[in-house]
Design a protein around this motif. Structure first.
Motif, PDB file in Angstrom:
ATOM      1  N   GLN A 198      -8.520   0.325  22.969  1.00 50.42           N
ATOM      2  CA  GLN A 198      -9.347   0.961  21.951  1.00 50.42           C
ATOM      3  C   GLN A 198     -10.176   2.091  22.555  1.00 50.42           C
ATOM      4  OE1 GLN A 198     -11.598  -1.707  19.505  1.00 50.42           O
ATOM      5  NE2 GLN A 198      -9.884  -3.097  19.151  1.00 50.42           N
ATOM      6  N   ASP A 199     -10.391   3.143  21.746  1.00 52.36           N
ATOM      7  CA  ASP A 199     -11.157   4.322  22.178  1.00 52.36           C
ATOM      8  C   ASP A 199     -10.611   4.854  23.505  1.00 52.36           C
ATOM      9  OD1 ASP A 199     -12.912   4.032  19.966  1.00 52.36           O
ATOM     10  OD2 ASP A 199     -14.037   2.521  21.083  1.00 52.36           O
ATOM     11  N   LEU A 200      -9.317   5.063  23.560  1.00 54.10           N
ATOM     12  CA  LEU A 200      -8.656   5.439  24.812  1.00 54.10           C
ATOM     13  C   LEU A 200      -9.193   6.783  25.305  1.00 54.10           C
ATOM     14  CD1 LEU A 200      -6.451   4.486  26.771  1.00 54.10           C
ATOM     15  CD2 LEU A 200      -4.795   5.791  25.432  1.00 54.10           C
ATOM     16  N   GLY A 201      -9.639   6.790  26.561  1.00 55.22           N
ATOM     17  CA  GLY A 201     -10.164   8.012  27.151  1.00 55.22           C
ATOM     18  C   GLY A 201      -9.340   8.549  28.301  1.00 55.22           C
ATOM     19  N   LEU A 202      -8.500   7.678  28.926  1.00 53.51           N
ATOM     20  CA  LEU A 202      -7.715   8.110  30.083  1.00 53.51           C
ATOM     21  C   LEU A 202      -6.427   7.311  30.140  1.00 53.51           C
ATOM     22  CD1 LEU A 202      -7.334   9.514  32.925  1.00 53.51           C
ATOM     23  CD2 LEU A 202      -8.526   7.525  33.892  1.00 53.51           C
ATOM     24  N   VAL A 203      -5.312   8.018  30.353  1.00 55.65           N
ATOM     25  CA  VAL A 203      -4.040   7.377  30.691  1.00 55.65           C
ATOM     26  C   VAL A 203      -3.625   7.905  32.059  1.00 55.65           C
ATOM     27  CG1 VAL A 203      -3.245   6.933  28.343  1.00 55.65           C
ATOM     28  CG2 VAL A 203      -2.767   9.138  29.376  1.00 55.65           C
ATOM     29  N   HIS A 232      -1.508  12.494  21.249  1.00 47.96           N
ATOM     30  CA  HIS A 232      -1.798  11.884  19.952  1.00 47.96           C
ATOM     31  C   HIS A 232      -3.217  11.333  19.887  1.00 47.96           C
ATOM     32  CE1 HIS A 232       2.318  11.371  17.937  1.00 47.96           C
ATOM     33  NE2 HIS A 232       2.454  12.242  18.911  1.00 47.96           N
ATOM     34  N   GLU A 233      -3.711  10.763  20.993  1.00 50.98           N
ATOM     35  CA  GLU A 233      -5.024  10.121  20.981  1.00 50.98           C
ATOM     36  C   GLU A 233      -6.106  10.962  21.640  1.00 50.98           C
ATOM     37  OE1 GLU A 233      -4.939   5.863  21.785  1.00 50.98           O
ATOM     38  OE2 GLU A 233      -2.740   5.923  21.763  1.00 50.98           O
ATOM     39  N   THR A 234      -5.752  12.208  22.013  1.00 49.40           N
ATOM     40  CA  THR A 234      -6.705  13.179  22.564  1.00 49.40           C
ATOM     41  C   THR A 234      -7.521  12.565  23.704  1.00 49.40           C
ATOM     42  OG1 THR A 234      -6.915  13.994  20.284  1.00 49.40           O
ATOM     43  CG2 THR A 234      -8.336  14.984  21.937  1.00 49.40           C
ATOM     44  N   CYS A 235      -6.809  12.188  24.753  1.00 45.30           N
ATOM     45  CA  CYS A 235      -7.481  11.586  25.898  1.00 45.30           C
ATOM     46  C   CYS A 235      -7.055  12.293  27.178  1.00 45.30           C
ATOM     47  CB  CYS A 235      -7.161  10.091  25.976  1.00 45.30           C
ATOM     48  SG  CYS A 235      -5.430   9.701  26.305  1.00 45.30           S
ATOM     49  N   ALA A 236      -7.713  11.955  28.274  1.00 46.90           N
ATOM     50  CA  ALA A 236      -7.395  12.541  29.573  1.00 46.90           C
ATOM     51  C   ALA A 236      -6.084  11.975  30.103  1.00 46.90           C
ATOM     52  CB  ALA A 236      -8.532  12.278  30.552  1.00 46.90           C
ATOM     53  N   PHE A 237      -5.473  12.736  31.025  1.00 50.37           N
ATOM     54  CA  PHE A 237      -4.168  12.367  31.587  1.00 50.37           C
ATOM     55  C   PHE A 237      -4.220  12.595  33.087  1.00 50.37           C
ATOM     56  CE2 PHE A 237       0.043  13.620  33.079  1.00 50.37           C
ATOM     57  CZ  PHE A 237       0.861  12.618  32.569  1.00 50.37           C
TER      58      PHE A 237
END
Length: 714
Positions: free
Chosen positions: A304-309, A339-344
């Motif tokens: 939930q609330d993904l910030g980094l993959v 899609h989830e607008t998070c860091a990579f």
């Protein structure tokens, strides 16, 4: 029951045009539908009495939603995201409560509750709700649809990979309360990278940086990954890290526990067992835990609330799933980041061509140390050069030249020495000593091997070959054309009788070895970590890794060499690596300079000139020759597609071990490669998916296998 004739609300990669093409193709094929039956004998739910269900049928012509009536008794539990059982299909009628009901029971996921159905007839009812636990959320559904469309597969197949099997005992246990966000961590060893502290600051402040990280050799990368996760958690968001195997997952798990304490992250690996793994997965799904470390299947973890993959070592073959539709961790996490607008974060001690392309395209920024830091952390790498030839004329052809023996002797004075051997076993390839004819089994023509120093057995059928004679010259003596890890351990044990010899391979993988002097013989990927680092390493039989007829042979060899060499002490501490391979080859020179990024950039430039992936997109279509030809001719492929082949595949032998994608035993199959330029990959996947759906809807029985971005095109 009815098929949904409208565009689903969830976004799908490829857009409405792609879904419309598939549905129009299925409509023209006149797909037979099961006759729906009205629910009788029980009242329907008052509000939103229609359930839209994704049935667990992994066939493309049924890759759509179906509407069912919601009985009043199931109204409370039949919520979006739960597992349900429904009757599906026209066959298998049975009598129940005086009514005849059609179709057998099948699993599915309830996607949506609606007030009305687009289907004009009567609806069959939900049979029952398997569990009231919602396991399929809107974000996971959107991701699964995007993955299915990218790889020309079905949504049901992706959901099989994304959602683990239910475990009732794990569901009944409550998840712990979520912990408050931790403080922002210190940068630690990230200061060795020019942009490292800034990357952590961006994560801690809620930013979404995207980076390709070339990690320095040594044991610090698990702690560096843990600090990136901790910085993300400090911003109130979640983090996901995917690594190739359980051993490396355990190292990141230990680093996170040391940095943050227990209870802040979940470990999702196969070693956990089904109940514990599902319990951990539920804790993530319920929001009790906001950080995940795991192997391949964890790429779909519902954080939930993904910030980094983050993915570590994306070139490892373990990151490519061998189940349809064959997604790759790197590509799935790229989709999640978008899609989830998070860091990579894509990290590794080496660098793949795909990683270099992400940097060249501007999608991600490089994150690397300067050359001074590299020289400090990396060991000294030596090859068989002119100085060695001057002392030893046979050094270039010898399996263990004098420079290798010298490195072993010096290394054993201060610690363990690693020996990497490309092949497991004793003598995995044998040939006639006189004429060099490969030794084959008389029963199935499979290759003979020597699992130990005495017995000969067939690698395919397992039969013994005690009285083998060469079919070409009649000789009865054999020689090893490839020497395995066990034979190497035996030879080194005789050369250094006072030193213990340990082996690590597929059958028995060591996690760690002590700092005492010892010889550790390992196959690639199974190298244990030495306490304090290895004093030296030998990389043997480089020709076996570089000589594979595969587009990635050089890249894979360099990656395996760098992974092993990263376990050796730095040059400042006397660490030495000897690679036994032709020193003028590009991967060998890249290892000597410790320049995996430069090697990847040159490989990318060459593939761009030749039109090879990842610059282009490719799809492999395999099957019988006539079936493949007919499929391609009617597939409606994009106008800029280039068809390479088809070419025949080796006929599968009854005794040979089977791999996913191998043709059926005894059948002659062919493979065609379809290549399109950048920008046409989605159109190619959509056309192949539509053609496969139409073929299956018509009742085609001949197998046609489709794989987008096949890993082996050599």
């Amino acid at each position: 029951m009815s098929s949904d004739n409208e565009q689903p609300d969830e976004p799908a990669a490829g857009g409405p045009e792609q879904l419309a093409l598939i549905r129009e193709t299925v409509r023209k094929a006149k797909v037979p539908k099961a006759k729906p039956r009205t629910w009788r004998g029980a009242a329907l739910a008052r509000d939103l009495p229609v359930a839209r269900v994704m049935v667990n049928k992994g066939v493309l012509h049924l890759d759509q939603y179906f509407d069912y009536a919601v009985p009043e008794e199931l109204d409370a539990d039949a919520q979006p995201g739960v597992r349900v059982r429904v009757r599906f299909g026209a066959g298998g009628h049975r009598v129940r409560d005086g009514r005849r009901e059609g179709g057998g029971l099948i699993d599915g996921f309830l996607v949506e509750r609606r007030a009305e159905s687009d289907y004009g007839g009567a609806l069959a009812a939900l049979a029952y709700v398997v569990s009231p636990e919602p396991v399929l959320g809107p974000q996971m559904l959107a991701l699964a649809r995007a993955v299915a469309d990218r790889y020309a597969g079905s949504l049901a197949d992706v959901l099989q990979l994304a959602i683990p099997p239910r475990n009732g005992r794990a569901e009944s246990k409550p998840s712990p309360d979520p912990l408050p966000a931790p403080p922002v961590p210190e940068p630690g060893s990230w200061t060795r990278y020019g942009r490292g502290p800034a990357f952590l600051e961006a994560l801690a402040s809620g930013g979404t940086p995207r980076a390709v990280w070339t990690a320095l050799p040594g044991p610090r990368w698990p702690d560096e990954l843990a600090r990136a996760v901790a910085a993300t958690l400090a911003s109130g968001r979640g983090a996901l890290v995917v690594v190739p195997d359980g051993r490396r997952a355990a190292r990141v798990d230990a680093a996170l526990t040391e940095l943050l304490g227990a209870g802040r992250h979940a470990l999702l690996t196969a070693e956990s067992g089904p109940e514990k793994r599902y319990r951990q997965w539920l804790a993530v799904r319920r929001g009790s835990v906001k950080a995940v470390v795991g192997t391949r299947a964890a790429m779909f973890a519902p954080v939930q609330d993904l910030g980094l993959v983050a993915v570590w070592d994306d070139g490892d073959s373990s990151h490519s799933d061998e189940n349809a539709p064959f997604p790759h961790v790197r590509e799935v996490l790229e989709l999640r980041a978008t899609h989830e607008t998070c860091a990579f974060l894509l990290g590794g001690t080496s660098c793949t061509v795909e990683a270099a392309q992400l940097v060249e395209s501007g999608w991600a920024l490089p994150l690397a140390a300067d050359r001074e830091q590299v020289r400090t952390a990396a060991p000294l790498v030596r090859t068989v050069g002119d100085q060695d030839l001057a002392r030893d004329e046979a050094a270039r052809a010898a399996r263990l030249p004098s420079v290798a023996w010298q490195a072993v002797r010096e290394g054993l004075k201060s610690g363990p020495v690693l020996v990497q051997v490309p092949r497991r076993g004793y003598a995995p390839r044998l040939a006639c000593e006189r004429c060099r004819t490969p030794a084959r089994c008389r029963h199935c023509a499979g290759p003979l091997e020597a699992p130990d120093a005495r017995d000969l057995t067939c690698r395919w059928c397992g039969r013994g070959a005690t009285d083998w004679h060469c079919v070409a010259c009649g000789a009865a003596r054999l020689r090893a054309s490839v020497v395995g890890a066990r034979r190497t351990a035996e030879e080194l044990g005789r050369a250094f009788p006072a030193v213990p010899v340990r082996t690590s391979g597929r059958d028995h993988v060591l996690d760690t070895v002590p700092a005492r002097p010892a010889l550790v013989v390992s196959t690639p990927g199974a190298e244990p970590v030495a306490e304090g680092g290895y004093a030296a390493a030998l990389l043997l039989d480089g020709w076996a890794m570089l000589g594979r007829p595969d587009l990635r042979a050089g890249e894979d060899a360099l990656r395996r060499w760098i992974d092993a060499s990263s376990l050796v002490r730095g040059q400042s501490k006397g660490g030495t690596v000897v690679v036994v391979a032709e020193p003028t080859l590009r991967p060998v020179q890249a290892l000597v300079r410790w320049d995996p990024v430069g090697h990847a950039q040159r490989e990318l430039a060459e593939r761009a000139e030749l039109g090879f992936p990842p610059v282009s997109r490719m799809a492999a279509v395999t099957g019988r020759a006539d079936v493949v030809a007919a499929f391609i001719s009617t597939a409606g492929l994009p106008p800029d597609v280039e068809v390479l082949g088809p070419v025949p595949l080796p006929v599968a032998d009854p005794g040979r071990p089977r791999r996913p994608g191998d043709p059926p035993v005894g059948e002659s199959w062919e493979r065609a490669l379809l290549r399109v330029p950048p920008g046409s990959g989605a159109a190619l996947a959509a056309a192949l998916k539509a053609a496969q759906a139409a073929r299956m809807a018509r009742g085609g029985t001949d197998q046609v296998r489709i794989r987008i971005d096949p890993p082996d095109i050599g």
